[in-house]
Design an enzyme around this catalytic site. Structure first.
Site, PDB file in Angstrom:
ATOM      1  N   ASP A  33      80.592 112.710 -12.560  1.00  0.00           N
ATOM      2  CA  ASP A  33      79.637 111.947 -11.761  1.00  0.00           C
ATOM      3  C   ASP A  33      79.115 110.802 -12.620  1.00  0.00           C
ATOM      4  O   ASP A  33      78.381 111.024 -13.595  1.00  0.00           O
ATOM      5  CB  ASP A  33      78.493 112.859 -11.315  1.00  0.00           C
ATOM      6  CG  ASP A  33      77.505 112.175 -10.374  1.00  0.00           C
ATOM      7  OD1 ASP A  33      77.484 110.928 -10.332  1.00  0.00           O
ATOM      8  OD2 ASP A  33      76.748 112.891  -9.692  1.00  0.00           O
ATOM      9  N   HIS A  34      79.479 109.572 -12.255  1.00  0.00           N
ATOM     10  CA  HIS A  34      79.141 108.420 -13.097  1.00  0.00           C
ATOM     11  C   HIS A  34      77.664 108.053 -13.031  1.00  0.00           C
ATOM     12  O   HIS A  34      77.208 107.175 -13.779  1.00  0.00           O
ATOM     13  CB  HIS A  34      79.990 107.213 -12.694  1.00  0.00           C
ATOM     14  CG  HIS A  34      80.359 106.336 -13.842  1.00  0.00           C
ATOM     15  ND1 HIS A  34      79.765 106.409 -15.086  1.00  0.00           N
ATOM     16  CD2 HIS A  34      81.285 105.336 -13.944  1.00  0.00           C
ATOM     17  CE1 HIS A  34      80.288 105.516 -15.890  1.00  0.00           C
ATOM     18  NE2 HIS A  34      81.225 104.844 -15.211  1.00  0.00           N
ATOM     19  N   ARG A  35      76.899 108.711 -12.153  1.00  0.00           N
ATOM     20  CA  ARG A  35      75.455 108.471 -12.150  1.00  0.00           C
ATOM     21  C   ARG A  35      74.801 109.056 -13.387  1.00  0.00           C
ATOM     22  O   ARG A  35      73.802 108.529 -13.891  1.00  0.00           O
ATOM     23  CB  ARG A  35      74.815 109.095 -10.907  1.00  0.00           C
ATOM     24  CG  ARG A  35      75.209 108.448  -9.594  1.00  0.00           C
ATOM     25  CD  ARG A  35      74.608 109.205  -8.427  1.00  0.00           C
ATOM     26  NE  ARG A  35      75.055 110.598  -8.381  1.00  0.00           N
ATOM     27  CZ  ARG A  35      74.643 111.487  -7.490  1.00  0.00           C
ATOM     28  NH1 ARG A  35      73.749 111.134  -6.566  1.00  0.00           N
ATOM     29  NH2 ARG A  35      75.111 112.719  -7.503  1.00  0.00           N
TER      30      ARG A  35
END
Length: 473
Positions: free
Chosen positions: A443-445
């Protein structure tokens, strides 16, 4: 879970058999109106979005009514069965049985129930001997019962089976839900169909026979195509001449919703690395001979799992979740390691609780139990809750690797490809080596490229040099 409607009847409601589940499908009834039940006896099997479990009744009594037929999806908190208790239980059973005789639950014939135990609802102590199987139902009225009995007796006496007749206008035709659906799609009135199944049950073939023109009948259209045999997708599916339609429910429905939600909520990034795992494969063979691992499942997945746990310990920020409501990143100080498992019911992802605290032999035992439980269909809903990271081993299908979608609420998932003998540069020379490709989706968040790369590189480093399991401990 129960409510008193009067002094002699208790209504048993569909419980939340998981953690926050809102509905469940009734797969099988093991009782019918008039049956006596005891505290702890399994009365039905239900399927949630996560697992199939059995529901035990929490009191003694006599079944008054089944409120839903098999195949119904029922909301949690809805009454599913009425049980007479106390002095009025036995006297009340027979009238209620007559009153519900026209409901689908009591008119549709049942197939024999499979023997053996199924998953037990967590939190209930159910004894194996208490399970009662629902008997096959006969005809609805004495006349129909006598007709079936006469047909059976004629066949036993060598006169051949009697030809069943169409049901009378006052009777509700006996047919299973998929057959009723087929009849509806084809515009067939079941009351006009001559049944050929046991106990006067209408089959798919009967419905198609009602559609096709009779021999010698003039018709300007071609004869109706015969639908293929029922597909292995299960009794909930139904066929037409060119298609098989399978209702989306249970595990498939939950998986679809979760994957769509994850794919369009968490910005996915996937990175890949190809690694020489020859030394890891040698260590697997050595551990199989170690007495400490006798009776345990020792395979590459064991060391891959340990390698991921080591990488998480070195990079703890990857073991986190995104709290949208609070706008916070929640870093977990424990690892509930999910293992994607393909089962007859579909893909499920049970997890090993606090996997970071387990020794290698303990982890081997946990993996073995997880896999065997999943294959037998006994995985509990609780075992599939609270995962933090997941491993999916697509290599067992001969696939090199993939780009897996995150499980909702998790930050990373590691895909392991097939381990193959390939030419590889080793110590300056090209040699045949055991090689695999790893893919890490995150998850690139909450996981940037640097952190994701470090985690994947650490997993690869451990598998290339498994002695790092000791030196990095």
């Amino acid at each position: 879970m129960t409510t008193m409607t009067d002094s002699s009847v208790r209504e048993f409601k569909m419980p939340d058999v998981g953690e926050g589940l809102t509905e469940a499908e009734i797969l099988k009834w093991y009782v019918e109106p008039g049956d006596t039940v005891t505290d702890g006896q399994v009365v039905c099997e239900v399927e949630t979005a996560k697992a199939a479990v059995e529901l035990p009744i929490p009191y003694d009594g006599v079944v008054r009514a089944l409120h839903f037929p098999e195949g119904s999806t029922v909301d949690v908190g809805t009454s599913i069965i009425a049980v007479g208790v106390g002095d009025g239980a036995a006297a009340a059973a027979e009238p209620v049985q007559e009153a519900v005789a026209d409901t689908p639950a009591t008119t549709e014939a049942e197939e024999p129930k499979p023997e053996g135990r199924q998953p037990v609802l967590v939190g209930y102590g159910v004894s194996t001997s208490s399970t009662r199987r629902r008997p096959r139902k006969g005809a609805k009225d004495p006349a129909a019962a006598q007709e079936v009995s006469a047909a059976i007796q004629a066949e036993m006496n060598g006169h051949g089976p009697a030809t069943p007749s169409a049901p009378s206008a006052g009777d509700r035709p006996l047919a299973k839900p998929p057959v009723r659906k087929l009849a509806k799609d084809l515009g067939v009135d079941l009351a006009t169909v001559v049944p050929s199944g046991p106990d006067g049950v209408i089959t798919r073939e009967d419905v198609h026979a009602a559609v096709a023109p009779a021999p010698g009948e003039a018709s300007g259209a071609a004869p109706a195509a015969v639908a293929p045999a029922p597909s292995p997708a299960g009794p909930a599916s139904y066929d037409t001449a060119r298609e098989t339609r399978v209702p989306v429910k249970g595990v498939r429905r939950a998986t679809a919703a979760a994957m769509v939600g994850s794919a369009f909520t968490a910005p996915h990034v996937t990175e890949f690395v190809t690694v020489d795992v020859t030394r890891t494969m040698k260590l697997v063979e050595e551990l199989k001979q170690d007495k400490e691992y006798t009776g345990l499942r020792v395979n590459p997945l064991l060391l891959i799992s340990k390698a991921l746990l080591v990488a998480i310990r070195r990079n703890p920020e990857v073991n986190a979740s995104w709290d949208e409501a609070a706008q916070e990143i929640v870093v977990k100080h424990y690892v509930n390691l999910g293992i994607a498992a393909a089962t007859p019911r579909g893909l499920i992802v049970p997890n090993i609780k606090d996997a970071q605290a387990q020794t290698l032999p303990q982890l081997a035992g946990s993996l073995g139990e997880l896999v065997s439980t999943a294959r037998e269909g006994r995985t509990s809903p609780a075992a599939m809750q609270g995962g933090t990271v997941t491993i999916t081993n697509v290599g067992v299908f001969g696939v090199d690797t993939g780009t897996p979608i995150l499980n909702p609420g998790e930050s990373a998932i590691l895909a392991v490809g097939a381990i193959k003998l390939q030419p590889w540069v080793h110590k300056g020379k090209v040699k045949p080596r055991q090689v695999t490709t790893l893919a890490l989706s995150f998850d690139h968040r909450l996981v940037d490229g640097e952190l994701g790369s470090k985690v994947l590189a650490d997993v690869a480093a451990v598998l290339e040099q498994p002695k790092r399991l000791i030196s990095w401990a």
